[in-house]
Design an enzyme around this catalytic site. Structure first.
Site, PDB file in Angstrom:
ATOM      1  N   ASP A 191       0.834  -1.205   0.000  1.00  0.00           N
ATOM      2  CA  ASP A 191       0.000   0.000   0.000  1.00  0.00           C
ATOM      3  C   ASP A 191       0.872   1.259   0.000  1.00  0.00           C
ATOM      4  O   ASP A 191       2.022   1.244   0.428  1.00  0.00           O
ATOM      5  CB  ASP A 191      -0.978  -0.003   1.172  1.00  0.00           C
ATOM      6  CG  ASP A 191      -0.398  -0.605   2.447  1.00  0.00           C
ATOM      7  OD1 ASP A 191       0.833  -0.764   2.537  1.00  0.00           O
ATOM      8  OD2 ASP A 191      -1.171  -0.930   3.348  1.00  0.00           O
ATOM      9  N   GLU A 232      -6.236   3.129   3.475  1.00  0.00           N
ATOM     10  CA  GLU A 232      -6.777   3.636   4.736  1.00  0.00           C
ATOM     11  C   GLU A 232      -8.272   3.992   4.619  1.00  0.00           C
ATOM     12  O   GLU A 232      -8.676   5.142   4.717  1.00  0.00           O
ATOM     13  CB  GLU A 232      -5.983   4.863   5.194  1.00  0.00           C
ATOM     14  CG  GLU A 232      -4.513   4.597   5.494  1.00  0.00           C
ATOM     15  CD  GLU A 232      -4.301   3.805   6.780  1.00  0.00           C
ATOM     16  OE1 GLU A 232      -5.288   3.552   7.506  1.00  0.00           O
ATOM     17  OE2 GLU A 232      -3.144   3.444   7.058  1.00  0.00           O
TER      18      GLU A 232
END
Length: 392
Positions: free
Chosen positions: A81, A142
């Site tokens: 990520d 997120e």
């Protein structure tokens, strides 16, 4: 796989430590928010170009490196990520964030560095594994639909199993944690809007107070966990934001609440969703208000599958044989969340965690904390671990 090959990969990753540190520190200085990771991806692509590694670029903030072995085989996927958080950094590091109000407070900068190194190690050892590796540099982990954005490109539909590494400051540094368990909860994000009738604070009888309805709702919602769901399975409901009113003598005509629901199984998730919706509308009506709720299923529960978990566990054991400072360890269920789970709709996966907590190094601050920092000595360990997962 032989111990000799594990030794070779461990040593090769160690030799990459200066480059890993360079990647990590550059990325730490230049964090970008979810869906805006454009310069981050430009940097990733430039580094892949230097290493002669091809990649797919379906979006400006999605990069999928593609590395092939010299022998045919399955396609494995890795997720790294790339997004940062709205946190003002207080780490005191010389390479602290140069972008005010945001920082890499969850280790994603380290994940990117590990991804680049893993791609390099796979490319330079093409005879030691089989098939193809797709290394996904994913945006917006997120709580912002990043995994689903990647999945929607259909460029990872051919993956047979997925691997993910997350640095984890809740575990001691050097602990390679992987187990066949649910590691993280399913995550729902909610926004509740209560519509009332505002007016003069001295004449409440002609108003419908949205603030009072919202205040009652904050407390009442906690009974979803304590009374609707069974006490034998973990669950969590948090209201993290409540905005209503403008002045002390004006009754609020609207209230907006934002929160998160976290559960570990689908039955509890559905029960909680139904109970929340009923409670929102009933409490609003009691106060003469109306309400609407937006309930977004951000990610499923992260549950490690047997085969990829066994592969990652064996790779961890081989690494530990090379370095006595490393320790294979078990995972435990936490109420964090990660959209990596959504790749499970394509193929089985494992979400491994590498401990980075060392009080003497100051690397034990919690994730999402303004003082969070990685133990840089774990960068080559992470890269070696992920590389060996393709070779076991």
């Amino acid at each position: 796989m032989s111990a000799a090959l594990a030794f070779e990969i461990h040593a090769a990753a160690g030799e990459m430590q200066p480059q890993l540190q360079k990647w990590y520190r550059h990325l730490h200085r230049h964090p970008e928010m979810a869906h805006k990771e454009f310069q981050t991806n430009a940097y990733i692509r430039a580094e892949l170009d230097k290493m002669g590694i091809s990649y797919l670029a379906p979006k400006d903030n999605i990069t999928i490196a593609v590395v092939s072995a010299n022998k045919p085989g399955e396609t494995i996927g890795y997720r790294f990520d790339t997004d940062a958080l709205m946190v003002e950094e207080q780490s005191g590091l010389p390479y602290a964030s140069e972008n005010p109000g945001m920082m890499h407070a969850c280790g994603h900068d380290g994940h990117i560095a590990v991804g680049l190194c893993t791609a390099y190690l796979l490319k330079t050892h093409p005879d030691d594994w089989s098939g193809t590796a797709k290394l996904i540099f994913q945006p917006a982990e997120e709580g912002e639909d990043g995994a689903d954005r990647v999945i929607a490109t259909h460029l990872v539909d051919d993956v047979d199993r997925f691997f993910c590494l997350h640095f984890w400051s809740a575990y001691p540094t050097g602990h390679l944690c992987v187990s066949e368990v649910t590691t993280s909860a399913a995550v729902n994000m909610m926004e509740i809007r209560i519509h009332g009738k505002g007016g003069h604070g001295g004449m409440p009888q002609v108003c419908h107070d949205a603030l009072v309805a919202g205040a009652e709702l904050v407390g009442a919602l906690q009974t979803v966990v304590s009374r609707v769901l069974p006490p034998t399975t973990p669950s969590l409901l948090t209201i993290g934001s409540f905005h209503a009113g403008t002045q002390g003598n004006i009754i609020a005509g609207e209230a907006v609440l934002r929160g998160t629901l976290r559960t570990v199984n689908e039955d509890d998730r559905r029960k909680a969703e139904d109970a929340i919706a009923a409670m929102v509308h009933h409490i609003a009506a009691m106060h003469g208000c109306t309400a609407e709720i937006e309930n977004r299923r951000m990610s499923d529960a992260v549950t490690n599958a047997p085969i990829p978990t066994g592969i990652a566990r064996r790779a961890a054991e081989l690494l530990a044989e090379q370095d006595p400072a490393l320790c294979p360890d078990e995972q435990r269920t936490m109420m964090t969340g990660d959209d990596f789970a959504n790749y499970g709709r394509i193929a089985p996966y494992v979400y491994a965690q590498l401990g980075t907590a060392d009080p003497e190094k100051g690397t034990d601050a919690p994730l999402h904390n303004a003082k969070f920092r990685l133990d840089e000595d774990m960068l080559p360990v992470g890269a070696a671990w992920m590389t060996l997962c393709a070779m076991v």
